[in-house]
Write a protein that holds these residues in place. Structure first.
Motif, PDB file in Angstrom:
ATOM      1  N   ARG A  66       4.391  -5.694  -0.319  1.00  0.00           N
ATOM      2  CA  ARG A  66       3.842  -7.040  -0.509  1.00  0.00           C
ATOM      3  C   ARG A  66       2.431  -7.137   0.076  1.00  0.00           C
ATOM      4  O   ARG A  66       1.527  -7.705  -0.538  1.00  0.00           O
ATOM      5  N   THR A  67       2.268  -6.568   1.275  1.00  0.00           N
ATOM      6  CA  THR A  67       0.945  -6.612   1.908  1.00  0.00           C
ATOM      7  C   THR A  67      -0.070  -5.846   1.090  1.00  0.00           C
ATOM      8  O   THR A  67      -1.222  -6.281   0.926  1.00  0.00           O
ATOM      9  N   ASP A  70      -0.951  -7.955  -1.845  1.00  0.00           N
ATOM     10  CA  ASP A  70      -1.828  -9.058  -1.432  1.00  0.00           C
ATOM     11  C   ASP A  70      -3.249  -8.556  -1.209  1.00  0.00           C
ATOM     12  O   ASP A  70      -4.223  -9.208  -1.599  1.00  0.00           O
ATOM     13  N   LYS A 384       2.194 -10.233  -8.678  1.00  0.00           N
ATOM     14  CA  LYS A 384       1.538 -11.391  -8.069  1.00  0.00           C
ATOM     15  C   LYS A 384       0.589 -12.037  -9.071  1.00  0.00           C
ATOM     16  O   LYS A 384      -0.035 -11.346  -9.872  1.00  0.00           O
TER      17      LYS A 384
END
Length: 786
Positions: A66-67, A70, A384
């Protein structure tokens, strides 16, 4: 301790015997039970640890993905924001020219004189268009239907050629700095779509080669059908914009000049009245710039990223990812208008799990089974959404939120999990062996320690018991021998001190009582004297504060002074947080000139009030001396106050701003809170004063920091000046009144008189504060143009 007690035998009912039986038995039982439980728990903990580590590593891996997603999304967004910024800068320059026709004409004429190559065109017999020769910073093309019978640009087209040449000044710098851009350009309005692009290229020649018939068709309808009409709708109603931004982005398409896949960014230009479109500023970036960010994604050994449109069309992915996702590529030569696009859709993937991916919303971590060499391989994926933009493909502009995905095989993410589980198993076996050895050693050590400790502890305790019995018999001379430095030794020392104190206090009790009584009487007399002094000091300070408060109120403008100005209505309100406040306001008149000041001294109380009176006196003296220069006025005022602050050693300064009005112009100078202007048409303008000055009293010379700003002030307009005691007032819930609420109240009361505006806002403020304490001085001024 007492030697006799240390040699005393351990009887069955003695403390030592009980200590050995109870403590020794309890410790040995605890060792046996805890040891057995420990061996059982080690195995259980091993299983639990394996499970927890597995869950922890899985969670950490997912958090890492996820990081990473992002971070990559932030890089893509940053690139797009940089391009938006550069296009916005170019559009700002061009829009400023459109809004000022006289300056626009002067700049165009100047560029035409100094750079004739930017506006001098050569007619092409074959292409039926005109274009300037190489050597200029930009190429400008004029299509055949914009030329007159003499093959020269029509007069209005020639004017656009000259005024658009300002792009030669701005675009080269923007191309060299900021985000890397392929080219930047200006396209005229629908009736005059001249095309000026920097850097210089064979623009019209390339269009002839790739886009047959473009020179006979309307430029906007041929290349961008529906785009211009969308902008015209925006001009009529900005709420029709899909995204609240003027920047419009195209889907990726093949560039006519470079042959590369590019994305274009347009910023429409508006007519001076903002009722129609006056052309556009634009820039192109290659898809390679976006693809490079995405294709460099590498999670674990073979994880990859992809960038897709909201419809699933993938615009950036590396070859490994394209094969893994089962994408099929195809060029769509019959794309919208005359532009060639790219089609590589997730929905058309040969992998069923990819084709079924939900693209309309973010779903967090997803577990997918993908076919590889006839086997189902588990993968982890995250998709995302990037910030929404205005997108043109064909027809009206629509909202678009691009998708960034990261895909990685589960087996690579979980490799560390398998290694951790093996380590846990190995450590478990080692712990079991060590635990058995530790239990056996503990049994031996505990047995020896309990026997030894019982002898040492009980001998000291016995000696203390014997001494205590002698104290009870009023033998205050008894002392115990200190033979150790442990807790028992500390107890012996404490006992000896206690015996000494008992002996001393017994012999001197009466004398101590008399001394304590005398000390209490002296203290009572001293407290009485101090109370009397404190009462006299409070009365003196109360009188001084009352005088200071009266003086401060006396120097405020009188009501009849505020009514002397025929063109303006002025009303004011000031309430100090204490008896003496640190807020300042004044209205000074000298002939036809009017100066309105407002300030806020740091803190409040007597020192702040004194500094406020200094400001009023110096400002009045400077105004009476005929000082009409706003910058010099503030500089001189600061110089005088700075010297007084140094002399009086007052650790204070203040924010201070002035409005100068001569019947025509309203000039703002100095640093204070935001100035709120409510126009007669209901428009609210907030003017930040941070760049107009510096707090007064910090430096001896502030002339370099003072600036002025002219404020338009027409009939029916209202100006509000305030201190932070208004906007930072709190209610019982700790919520601030705030500048937005102040603006709403001013807009609600804009048609009232200045006095009613002030009264209405103060009434709303006090209702908002309620029972909460007022912590800061409150000052509010309203100035209305009759």
């Amino acid at each position: 301790m007492d030697e006799r007690s240390s040699k005393r035998p351990a009887r069955l009912g003695s403390f030592r015997a009980k200590f050995i039986l109870v403590v020794g038995g309890a410790v040995l039982f605890d060792l046996l039970v805890s040891g057995g439980l420990a061996l059982w728990n080690v195995q259980r903990l091993s299983r639990d640890a394996t499970l927890e580590v597995g869950q922890g590593l899985e969670a950490a891996s997912q958090e890492y993905i996820r990081t990473y997603a992002d971070s990559t999304a932030a890089q893509v967004s940053l690139l797009l924001r940089q391009v938006h910024s550069d296009v916005g800068t170019l559009a700002g320059v061009l829009q400023a020219q459109i809004d000022d026709p006289e300056r626009n004409s002067d700049v165009g004429a100047a560029i035409a004189r100094t750079s004739p190559g930017s506006v001098s065109l050569v007619y092409d017999e074959k292409g039926k268009w005109s274009q300037n020769l190489p050597g200029s910073a930009s190429v400008v093309s004029v299509w055949g239907y914009l030329l007159g019978p003499d093959h020269r640009p029509k007069p209005d087209i020639q004017r656009d050629l000259e005024t658009s040449a300002v792009l030669d000044i701005v675009a080269p710098s923007l191309l060299q700095h900021g985000a890397s851009k392929l080219q930047m350009y200006y396209i005229g309005p629908k009736e005059r779509p001249i095309f000026r692009t920097a850097p210089y290229t064979d623009q019209a020649q390339t269009f002839d080669r790739l886009y047959s018939g473009h020179n006979e068709a309307d430029f906007w309808d041929f290349f961008f059908p529906g785009l211009y009409e969308s902008w015209q709708n925006w001009a009529k109603d900005t709420k029709t914009r899909p995204v609240a931004d003027d920047i419009t982005q195209t889907a990726p398409y093949t560039d006519a000049i470079t042959g590369k896949l590019i994305v274009s960014f347009f910023h429409p230009l508006w007519t001076a009245d903002r009722q129609d479109v006056a052309g556009t500023a634009g820039a192109d970036i290659t898809l390679d710039q976006l693809a490079q960010i995405v294709e460099n994604v590498k999670v674990a050994q073979s994880g990859f990223g992809f960038l897709a449109m909201s419809d699933g069309n993938v615009v950036a992915i590396n070859s490994t990812g394209e094969k893994t996702l089962g994408l099929r590529s195809a060029s769509d030569a019959s794309g919208a208008g005359a532009l060639t696009g790219l089609e590589r859709s997730l929905k058309g993937s040969s992998q069923p799990a990819i084709a079924k991916l939900a693209l309309d919303r973010e779903q967090g971590i997803q577990h997918l089974l993908l076919q590889q060499d006839g086997n189902e391989v588990p993968y982890i994926a995250i998709v995302k959404k990037l910030p929404a933009t205005n997108l043109w493909v064909s027809g009206p502009v629509r909202q678009e939120a691009m998708l960034l995905g990261v895909v990685v095989p589960e087996r690579e993410i979980q490799a560390s999990l398998y290694a951790a589980q093996a380590k846990i198993s190995e450590a478990t076996n080692r712990i079991v062996l060590y635990q058995i050895l530790a239990i056996l050693m503990s049994l031996l050590v505990v047995a020896i320690a309990v026997i030894a400790a019982s002898k040492r502890i009980t001998s000291g305790i016995s000696a203390l018991a014997d001494a205590a019995r002698r104290i009870q018999a009023k033998d205050y001379s008894v002392r115990v021998a200190i033979t150790s430095r442990d807790e028992v030794g500390e107890a012996g020392e404490a006992f000896n001190r206690m015996a000494e104190q008992i002996s001393y206090h017994t012999e001197n009790l009466e004398q101590l009582v008399e001394e304590r009584t005398a000390q209490i009487e002296d203290a009572k007399e001293e407290i009485s004297t101090l109370n009397a002094q404190l009462q006299r000091e409070n009365r003196r300070l109360g009188t001084e504060l009352a005088v200071a408060e009266r003086i401060q109120l006396m120097v405020l403008p009188l009501h009849q002074e505020l009514e002397e100005f025929q063109a303006l209505e002025i009303a004011a309100y000031m309430r100090p947080a204490e008896e003496v406040g640190g807020d300042y306001y004044d209205v000074l008149k000298n002939g036809s000139r009017l100066k309105i000041g407002i300030g806020d001294v740091t803190g409040h109380g007597l020192e702040s009030g004194v500094l406020m009176l200094m400001v009023q006196s110096v400002a009045r003296a400077l105004q009476e001396a005929g000082n009409t220069d706003a910058v010099k006025f503030l500089t001189d005022l600061n110089s005088a106050l700075f010297k007084n602050i140094v002399r009086t050693k007052i650790d204070k300064h203040l924010t201070l701003a002035f409005l100068d009005y001569d019947g025509k112009e309203m000039i703002l100078s100095g640093q204070h809170e935001e100035v709120v202007v409510v126009r007669a048409n209901g428009e609210v303008e907030r003017i930040d004063t941070m760049d107009l000055g510096i707090p007064i009293g910090l430096e001896a010379d502030i002339s370099a920091f003072i600036k002025t700003r002219e404020i338009s002030f027409e009939t029916g307009d209202l100006i509000l000046l305030h201190t932070d005691g208004v906007t930072e007032a709190e209610n019982d819930a700790g919520e601030l009144f705030g500048i937005e609420r102040l603006c709403r109240e001013a807009l609600r009361l804009k048609d009232q008189s200045a006095e009613k505006v002030v009264a209405g806002i103060i009434a709303t403020l006090m209702l908002f504060i309620g029972s909460q304490k007022i912590y800061d001085d409150i000052t509010l001024l309203a100035v209305r143009h009759r």
